[in-house]
Write a protein that holds these residues in place. Structure first.
Motif, PDB file in Angstrom:
ATOM      1  N   VAL A 296       0.549  -1.599   0.140  1.00 59.10           N
ATOM      2  CA  VAL A 296       0.094  -0.250  -0.408  1.00 59.10           C
ATOM      3  C   VAL A 296       0.786   1.545   0.046  1.00 59.10           C
ATOM      4  CG1 VAL A 296      -2.023   1.218   0.767  1.00 59.10           C
ATOM      5  CG2 VAL A 296      -1.934  -1.297   1.001  1.00 59.10           C
ATOM      6  N   ILE A 297       2.273   1.030   0.923  1.00 57.92           N
ATOM      7  CA  ILE A 297       2.465   2.235   1.154  1.00 57.92           C
ATOM      8  C   ILE A 297       3.440   2.676  -0.579  1.00 57.92           C
ATOM      9  CG2 ILE A 297       4.956   3.102   1.680  1.00 57.92           C
ATOM     10  CD1 ILE A 297       3.871   2.258   4.995  1.00 57.92           C
ATOM     11  N   TYR A 298       3.916   1.618  -1.246  1.00 54.00           N
ATOM     12  CA  TYR A 298       4.526   1.961  -2.728  1.00 54.00           C
ATOM     13  C   TYR A 298       4.099   2.192  -3.446  1.00 54.00           C
ATOM     14  CZ  TYR A 298       9.187  -0.408  -1.547  1.00 54.00           C
ATOM     15  OH  TYR A 298      10.640  -0.353  -0.529  1.00 54.00           O
ATOM     16  N   ALA A 299       2.429   1.758  -3.822  1.00 51.42           N
ATOM     17  CA  ALA A 299       1.469   2.232  -4.246  1.00 51.42           C
ATOM     18  C   ALA A 299       1.108   3.446  -4.430  1.00 51.42           C
ATOM     19  CB  ALA A 299       0.017   1.477  -4.434  1.00 51.42           C
ATOM     20  N   LEU A 300       0.913   3.935  -2.385  1.00 50.59           N
ATOM     21  CA  LEU A 300       1.222   5.172  -2.939  1.00 50.59           C
ATOM     22  C   LEU A 300       2.203   6.108  -2.823  1.00 50.59           C
ATOM     23  CD1 LEU A 300      -1.089   5.495   0.852  1.00 50.59           C
ATOM     24  CD2 LEU A 300      -1.781   5.681  -1.432  1.00 50.59           C
ATOM     25  N   LEU A 301       2.783   5.878  -2.626  1.00 50.74           N
ATOM     26  CA  LEU A 301       4.468   6.240  -2.836  1.00 50.74           C
ATOM     27  C   LEU A 301       4.641   6.620  -4.295  1.00 50.74           C
ATOM     28  CD1 LEU A 301       7.129   5.203  -0.953  1.00 50.74           C
ATOM     29  CD2 LEU A 301       6.453   7.270  -1.064  1.00 50.74           C
ATOM     30  N   ILE A 302       4.001   5.238  -5.727  1.00 53.37           N
ATOM     31  CA  ILE A 302       3.799   5.662  -6.585  1.00 53.37           C
ATOM     32  C   ILE A 302       3.555   6.559  -7.302  1.00 53.37           C
ATOM     33  CG2 ILE A 302       3.196   4.552  -8.876  1.00 53.37           C
ATOM     34  CD1 ILE A 302       4.362   1.742  -7.356  1.00 53.37           C
ATOM     35  N   ILE A 303       1.897   7.071  -7.150  1.00 61.93           N
ATOM     36  CA  ILE A 303       1.117   8.410  -7.321  1.00 61.93           C
ATOM     37  C   ILE A 303       1.454   9.734  -7.098  1.00 61.93           C
ATOM     38  CG2 ILE A 303      -1.125   8.634  -6.514  1.00 61.93           C
ATOM     39  CD1 ILE A 303      -2.202   5.520  -5.307  1.00 61.93           C
ATOM     40  N   LYS A 304       1.463  10.151  -6.438  1.00 66.77           N
ATOM     41  CA  LYS A 304       2.762  10.828  -5.260  1.00 66.77           C
ATOM     42  C   LYS A 304       3.884  11.022  -5.989  1.00 66.77           C
ATOM     43  CE  LYS A 304       0.956  12.897  -1.819  1.00 66.77           C
ATOM     44  NZ  LYS A 304       0.070  13.482  -1.716  1.00 66.77           N
ATOM     45  N   GLY A 305       4.230  10.153  -6.776  1.00 64.80           N
ATOM     46  CA  GLY A 305       5.707  10.396  -8.022  1.00 64.80           C
ATOM     47  C   GLY A 305       6.325  10.361  -7.137  1.00 64.80           C
ATOM     48  N   LEU A 306       7.036   9.669  -6.282  1.00 65.27           N
ATOM     49  CA  LEU A 306       8.122   9.541  -5.261  1.00 65.27           C
ATOM     50  C   LEU A 306       8.707   8.718  -5.896  1.00 65.27           C
ATOM     51  CD1 LEU A 306       6.982  11.246  -1.589  1.00 65.27           C
ATOM     52  CD2 LEU A 306       7.492  12.661  -3.502  1.00 65.27           C
ATOM     53  N   LYS A 307       8.437   7.345  -6.008  1.00 61.76           N
ATOM     54  CA  LYS A 307       8.837   6.144  -6.296  1.00 61.76           C
ATOM     55  C   LYS A 307       8.239   5.728  -7.714  1.00 61.76           C
ATOM     56  CE  LYS A 307      10.916   4.886  -2.651  1.00 61.76           C
ATOM     57  NZ  LYS A 307      12.518   5.185  -2.811  1.00 61.76           N
ATOM     58  N   THR A 308       9.198   4.751  -8.481  1.00 58.32           N
ATOM     59  CA  THR A 308       8.761   4.388  -9.600  1.00 58.32           C
ATOM     60  C   THR A 308       7.953   2.724  -9.317  1.00 58.32           C
ATOM     61  OG1 THR A 308      10.260   3.669 -10.605  1.00 58.32           O
ATOM     62  CG2 THR A 308      10.128   5.838 -10.927  1.00 58.32           C
ATOM     63  N   TYR A 309       7.644   2.108 -10.362  1.00 56.95           N
ATOM     64  CA  TYR A 309       7.441   1.094 -10.025  1.00 56.95           C
ATOM     65  C   TYR A 309       8.240  -0.272  -9.994  1.00 56.95           C
ATOM     66  CZ  TYR A 309       4.542  -3.890 -11.171  1.00 56.95           C
ATOM     67  OH  TYR A 309       4.095  -4.642 -11.064  1.00 56.95           O
ATOM     68  N   ALA A 310       9.432   0.229 -10.911  1.00 57.46           N
ATOM     69  CA  ALA A 310      10.510  -0.418 -11.223  1.00 57.46           C
ATOM     70  C   ALA A 310      11.550  -0.307  -9.667  1.00 57.46           C
ATOM     71  CB  ALA A 310      11.553   0.390 -12.130  1.00 57.46           C
ATOM     72  N   GLN A 311      11.325   0.830  -8.793  1.00 54.79           N
ATOM     73  CA  GLN A 311      11.705   1.021  -7.311  1.00 54.79           C
ATOM     74  C   GLN A 311      11.198  -0.033  -7.025  1.00 54.79           C
ATOM     75  OE1 GLN A 311      11.251   5.019  -7.696  1.00 54.79           O
ATOM     76  NE2 GLN A 311      13.429   5.262  -6.866  1.00 54.79           N
ATOM     77  N   VAL A 312      10.061  -0.469  -7.073  1.00 61.42           N
ATOM     78  CA  VAL A 312       8.673  -1.211  -6.271  1.00 61.42           C
ATOM     79  C   VAL A 312      10.444  -3.006  -5.975  1.00 61.42           C
ATOM     80  CG1 VAL A 312       7.530  -2.601  -5.562  1.00 61.42           C
ATOM     81  CG2 VAL A 312       6.973  -0.477  -6.708  1.00 61.42           C
ATOM     82  N   PRO A 313      10.431  -3.531  -4.828  1.00 60.77           N
ATOM     83  CA  PRO A 313      10.997  -4.273  -4.657  1.00 60.77           C
ATOM     84  C   PRO A 313       9.729  -6.479  -5.597  1.00 60.77           C
ATOM     85  CG  PRO A 313      10.850  -3.724  -2.350  1.00 60.77           C
ATOM     86  CD  PRO A 313      10.013  -2.512  -3.262  1.00 60.77           C
ATOM     87  N   ALA A 314      10.807  -6.891  -6.115  1.00 62.47           N
ATOM     88  CA  ALA A 314      10.172  -7.961  -7.226  1.00 62.47           C
ATOM     89  C   ALA A 314       9.275  -9.039  -6.218  1.00 62.47           C
ATOM     90  CB  ALA A 314      10.796  -8.497  -8.151  1.00 62.47           C
ATOM     91  N   LYS A 315       9.523  -8.766  -5.516  1.00 62.41           N
ATOM     92  CA  LYS A 315       8.478  -9.340  -4.534  1.00 62.41           C
ATOM     93  C   LYS A 315       6.855  -8.533  -4.354  1.00 62.41           C
ATOM     94  CE  LYS A 315       9.753  -9.231   0.579  1.00 62.41           C
ATOM     95  NZ  LYS A 315      10.074  -9.680   1.393  1.00 62.41           N
ATOM     96  N   LEU A 316       7.474  -7.035  -3.960  1.00 66.47           N
ATOM     97  CA  LEU A 316       6.170  -6.281  -3.790  1.00 66.47           C
ATOM     98  C   LEU A 316       5.149  -6.002  -4.870  1.00 66.47           C
ATOM     99  CD1 LEU A 316       6.952  -4.802  -0.708  1.00 66.47           C
ATOM    100  CD2 LEU A 316       5.997  -6.465  -0.155  1.00 66.47           C
ATOM    101  N   GLN A 317       5.778  -6.112  -6.167  1.00 68.30           N
ATOM    102  CA  GLN A 317       5.396  -5.817  -7.484  1.00 68.30           C
ATOM    103  C   GLN A 317       3.804  -6.184  -7.547  1.00 68.30           C
ATOM    104  OE1 GLN A 317       8.336  -5.845 -10.905  1.00 68.30           O
ATOM    105  NE2 GLN A 317       9.357  -4.052  -9.708  1.00 68.30           N
ATOM    106  N   PRO A 318       3.738  -7.515  -7.880  1.00 67.10           N
ATOM    107  CA  PRO A 318       2.061  -8.148  -8.203  1.00 67.10           C
ATOM    108  C   PRO A 318       1.143  -7.342  -7.472  1.00 67.10           C
ATOM    109  CG  PRO A 318       3.459  -9.879  -8.178  1.00 67.10           C
ATOM    110  CD  PRO A 318       4.390  -8.424  -7.442  1.00 67.10           C
ATOM    111  N   GLU A 319       1.316  -7.338  -5.598  1.00 65.71           N
ATOM    112  CA  GLU A 319       0.287  -6.896  -4.960  1.00 65.71           C
ATOM    113  C   GLU A 319       0.122  -5.121  -5.305  1.00 65.71           C
ATOM    114  OE1 GLU A 319       0.622  -7.193  -0.221  1.00 65.71           O
ATOM    115  OE2 GLU A 319      -1.477  -8.343  -0.933  1.00 65.71           O
ATOM    116  N   VAL A 320       1.484  -4.364  -5.954  1.00 62.27           N
ATOM    117  CA  VAL A 320       1.038  -2.636  -5.542  1.00 62.27           C
ATOM    118  C   VAL A 320       0.811  -2.805  -6.899  1.00 62.27           C
ATOM    119  CG1 VAL A 320       2.378  -1.124  -5.954  1.00 62.27           C
ATOM    120  CG2 VAL A 320       3.747  -2.608  -4.402  1.00 62.27           C
TER     121      VAL A 320
END
Length: 64
Positions: A21-45
């Motif tokens: 949830v935190i990574y998804a919100l960071l992506i929405i806010k433009g603070l992180k990219t999907y590529a920066q999300v750890p691989a094991k979390l990417q499907p859920e994000v």
């Protein structure tokens, strides 16, 4: 974005993955990219983003 917050909040209350949830919100806010999300979390994000009609970049999905 409201869909993400609702689905994420409900999932957190049920013991869902907080970091996804935190990574998804960071992506929405433009603070992180999907590529920066750890691989094991990417499907859920990606699921959280799609639930809010957003792509992996946090941009709106094309209208159907």
């Amino acid at each position: 974005m409201a869909g993400l917050l609702v689905s994420g909040g409900l999932r957190l209350m049920k013991g869902g993955d907080t970091m996804s949830v935190i990574y998804a919100l960071l992506i929405i806010k433009g603070l992180k990219t999907y590529a920066q999300v750890p691989a094991k979390l990417q499907p859920e994000v990606k699921t959280y983003l799609a639930a809010s009609d957003l792509d992996e970049n946090g941009e709106p999905l094309p209208a159907k």
